[in-house]
Structure formats: structure tokens, C-alpha cells
Design a protein around this motif. Structure first.
Motif, short mmCIF file in Angstrom:
data_model
loop_
_atom_site.label_atom_id
_atom_site.label_comp_id
_atom_site.label_asym_id
_atom_site.label_seq_id
_atom_site.Cartn_x
_atom_site.Cartn_y
_atom_site.Cartn_z
N SER A 173 0.81 -1.23 0.00
CA SER A 173 0.00 0.00 0.00
C SER A 173 0.84 1.27 0.00
O SER A 173 1.63 1.50 0.92
CB SER A 173 -0.93 0.01 1.23
N PHE A 174 0.64 2.09 -1.02
CA PHE A 174 1.32 3.38 -1.08
C PHE A 174 0.75 4.36 -0.07
O PHE A 174 1.35 5.39 0.23
CB PHE A 174 1.26 3.96 -2.49
N THR A 175 -0.44 4.06 0.47
CA THR A 175 -1.07 4.96 1.44
C THR A 175 -0.53 4.75 2.85
O THR A 175 -0.82 5.55 3.75
CB THR A 175 -2.60 4.76 1.46
N ASP A 176 0.22 3.68 3.08
CA ASP A 176 0.81 3.37 4.39
C ASP A 176 2.26 3.83 4.39
O ASP A 176 3.15 3.10 3.97
CB ASP A 176 0.71 1.87 4.65
N GLU A 177 2.49 5.05 4.85
CA GLU A 177 3.84 5.62 4.77
C GLU A 177 4.85 4.82 5.58
O GLU A 177 6.00 4.66 5.15
CB GLU A 177 3.83 7.08 5.25
N ASP A 178 4.44 4.30 6.74
CA ASP A 178 5.37 3.48 7.53
C ASP A 178 5.80 2.25 6.76
O ASP A 178 6.98 1.85 6.80
CB ASP A 178 4.71 3.06 8.86
N GLN A 179 4.88 1.63 6.04
CA GLN A 179 5.20 0.45 5.24
C GLN A 179 6.16 0.81 4.11
O GLN A 179 7.11 0.06 3.83
CB GLN A 179 3.91 -0.15 4.67
N VAL A 180 5.94 1.94 3.48
CA VAL A 180 6.83 2.40 2.40
C VAL A 180 8.24 2.65 2.94
O VAL A 180 9.24 2.27 2.32
CB VAL A 180 6.27 3.67 1.73
N MET A 181 8.32 3.25 4.14
CA MET A 181 9.62 3.53 4.74
C MET A 181 10.33 2.22 5.15
O MET A 181 11.55 2.10 5.01
CB MET A 181 9.46 4.42 5.98
N ARG A 182 9.57 1.25 5.63
CA ARG A 182 10.16 -0.04 6.00
C ARG A 182 10.75 -0.74 4.78
O ARG A 182 11.82 -1.36 4.86
CB ARG A 182 9.12 -0.95 6.68
N LEU A 183 10.05 -0.64 3.66
CA LEU A 183 10.57 -1.26 2.44
C LEU A 183 11.87 -0.60 2.01
O LEU A 183 12.82 -1.28 1.60
CB LEU A 183 9.53 -1.19 1.32
N ASP A 184 11.94 0.72 2.13
CA ASP A 184 13.19 1.42 1.82
C ASP A 184 14.31 0.88 2.71
O ASP A 184 15.43 0.62 2.24
CB ASP A 184 13.03 2.93 2.03
N ALA A 185 14.03 0.72 4.00
CA ALA A 185 15.05 0.23 4.94
C ALA A 185 15.50 -1.19 4.58
O ALA A 185 16.70 -1.52 4.68
CB ALA A 185 14.50 0.27 6.37
N ILE A 186 14.57 -2.04 4.15
CA ILE A 186 14.91 -3.40 3.73
C ILE A 186 15.83 -3.36 2.52
O ILE A 186 16.83 -4.08 2.44
CB ILE A 186 13.64 -4.21 3.44
#
Length: 246
Positions: A173-186
């Protein structure tokens, strides 16, 4: 370049959003080379990865007896569950929006995406052919195999142009900013340090690419790896609000 599709042009600025959309559709329609961790034994992954390095796979294999065109090389994780949402309904609502004369903004597109469940998105990276793309792809592909990422794909080498390879790494989900940031960290934890940009899939389905007539930026986050920070981390900007996220 902020698109998720290579183009056959020396001057990408002359390409319009419909040109990019046509290139993307052509790549999606051509056969893909896939490793599906849900079906294929993990022991076969290393040989598959070596056999299909993106720098060695041609987008258009024109030699007699060759494998033919290849749209993408992709890896699906062990828990991958494709869910594109109601794309047909999304596109119908989009046509009604355009006919209504209402302004097209990030918020109106986000509303359409939420209404039709088209929420996935991807971090994009653009890399020269050769060691750089092969190494980054291996790092990302192994993260998918290990279940840290749902799926990823990379464009093959295009001998008809000097365009870079593109790697797309997906989340739900692009609407879940925390999820987007976690993917960047991965992605960063795998060793990838190049600049990244993030694009919602709804933009792809609606043909919102670079040089679009609504003047929307085709990506909504930008990530640059900060080597001066301790510990090292990404510096991420929300391109819709122009505010720092990290």
C-alpha cells in the motif's frame, strides 16, 4: 528518469506520458522470466539467478533460434499473493473524472485508488548495465526469496538504446507511509545505495508518467542514501508535500 520502463530514445524529454505508457504496456505483454518461490525449490535459485542476469538477458532477442522478446525478469516471494484490486473499475472512474472537468491532483487519484483497492506501489532504481545492475538485482532478489519483500522485477538489457535498467521493488500500500519507509530500509539493508523513487501502481494503470498533461510528478517519494549519517540511513522526501520524512 523517474519511470519504471526504459524507453528507446536518446532524448527522454521528447517522450510524452502516452509514449511511456505504451512502452510499459509492451513490456508487460511480452513474456517474463520468473522465479516463483511458492512453487520452485529454493535450491534452484542460485543457478536461475546466474542464468538470467539482467545485463545478459536481451529485451529483444533477434538472433535466429533465440528466446524472443523478454518483458521483465521477476521474483515472487514465498508469501506472494497478487491483488491488483479493481483496475477496470478504477479506469472507468478515471474516465468519468476526466470528463467531469474536475482537477486531477494526487488527492483525487488517491481517492480513486482507495475506492477500487488499487493500493500497491514500488520503489524504483535505475542502474547501468553490467556489474551494478546485476549486483543490485541479486541483493533485492535474495530479499524476496527470504520473504522480506513480496516481489520485485528488473528490466532486461535493451540493445536498441542506451537506457538504464530499472528495478522495481513492491509493497502492498502506497497509502501506508510506515510500510513504504520499512521497504526502503529493507532495500538499503541489502546493500543498495543508489537513489530510489517511489511510484504508486495506480499512476501506472492510469498512464501518469513523466510529462503528463496534469503536471503530476510521477513519483511520490525520493530516497537518497546518506553516507554521512551515523548510523547510515536514507534521506527521504515526500514529493507531494515537499517535506522530509526521514
Amino acid at each position: 528518469m523517474e519511470e519504471e520502463v526504459p524507453v528507446e530514445s536518446e532524448n527522454v524529454d521528447c517522450f510524452t506520458a502516452p509514449d511511456y505508457a505504451a512502452e510499459a504496456m509492451a513490456a508487460d505483454m511480452d513474456p517474463w522470466i520468473k522465479f516463483d518461490a511458492r512453487k520452485t525449490p529454493r535450491a534452484e535459485f542460485d543457478s536461475w539467478l546466474e542464468s538470467y542476469r539482467p545485463s545478459q538477458v536481451s529485451r529483444f532477442d533477434e538472433e535466429e533460434g533465440g528466446r524472443g522478446p523478454v518483458g521483465w525478469i521477476a521474483v515472487y516471494g514465498p508469501e506472494f499473493c497478487p491483488d491488483t484490486g479493481d483496475v477496470e473499475g478504477l479506469q472507468e472512474s478515471w474516465e468519468r473524472l476526466l470528463s467531469s472537468g474536475r482537477p486531477v491532483t494526487f488527492q483525487t487519484v488517491r481517492e480513486l485508488a482507495l475506492n477500487h483497492g488499487v493500493l500497491s506501489g514500488k520503489w524504483l532504481m535505475h542502474l547501468d548495465s553490467g556489474f551494478k545492475v546485476d549486483h543490485a538485482w541479486e541483493c533485492v532478489a535474495r530479499a524476496v526469496l527470504e520473504g522480506k519483500v513480496r516481489s520485485a522485477k528488473v528490466s532486461p538489457r535493451n540493445l536498441r538504446s542506451d537506457s538504464k535498467h530499472i528495478i522495481c521493488v513492491y509493497n502492498d500500500s502506497f497509502t501506508d507511509e510506515d510500510q513504504v519507509m520499512r521497504l526502503d530500509a529493507i532495500i538499503r539493508a541489502t546493500g543498495v545505495k543508489c537513489p530510489l523513487s517511489y511510484k504508486p501502481d495506480v499512476y501506472t494503470y492510469l498512464g501518469i508518467y513523466r510529462n503528463n498533461r496534469w503536471k503530476l510528478c510521477p513519483t511520490i517519494y525520493e530516497s537518497k542514501y546518506n553516507l554521512e549519517c551515523v548510523p547510515r540511513r536514507s534521506h527521504i522526501i515526500n514529493k507531494v508535500t515537499n517535506l522530509e520524512v526521514t
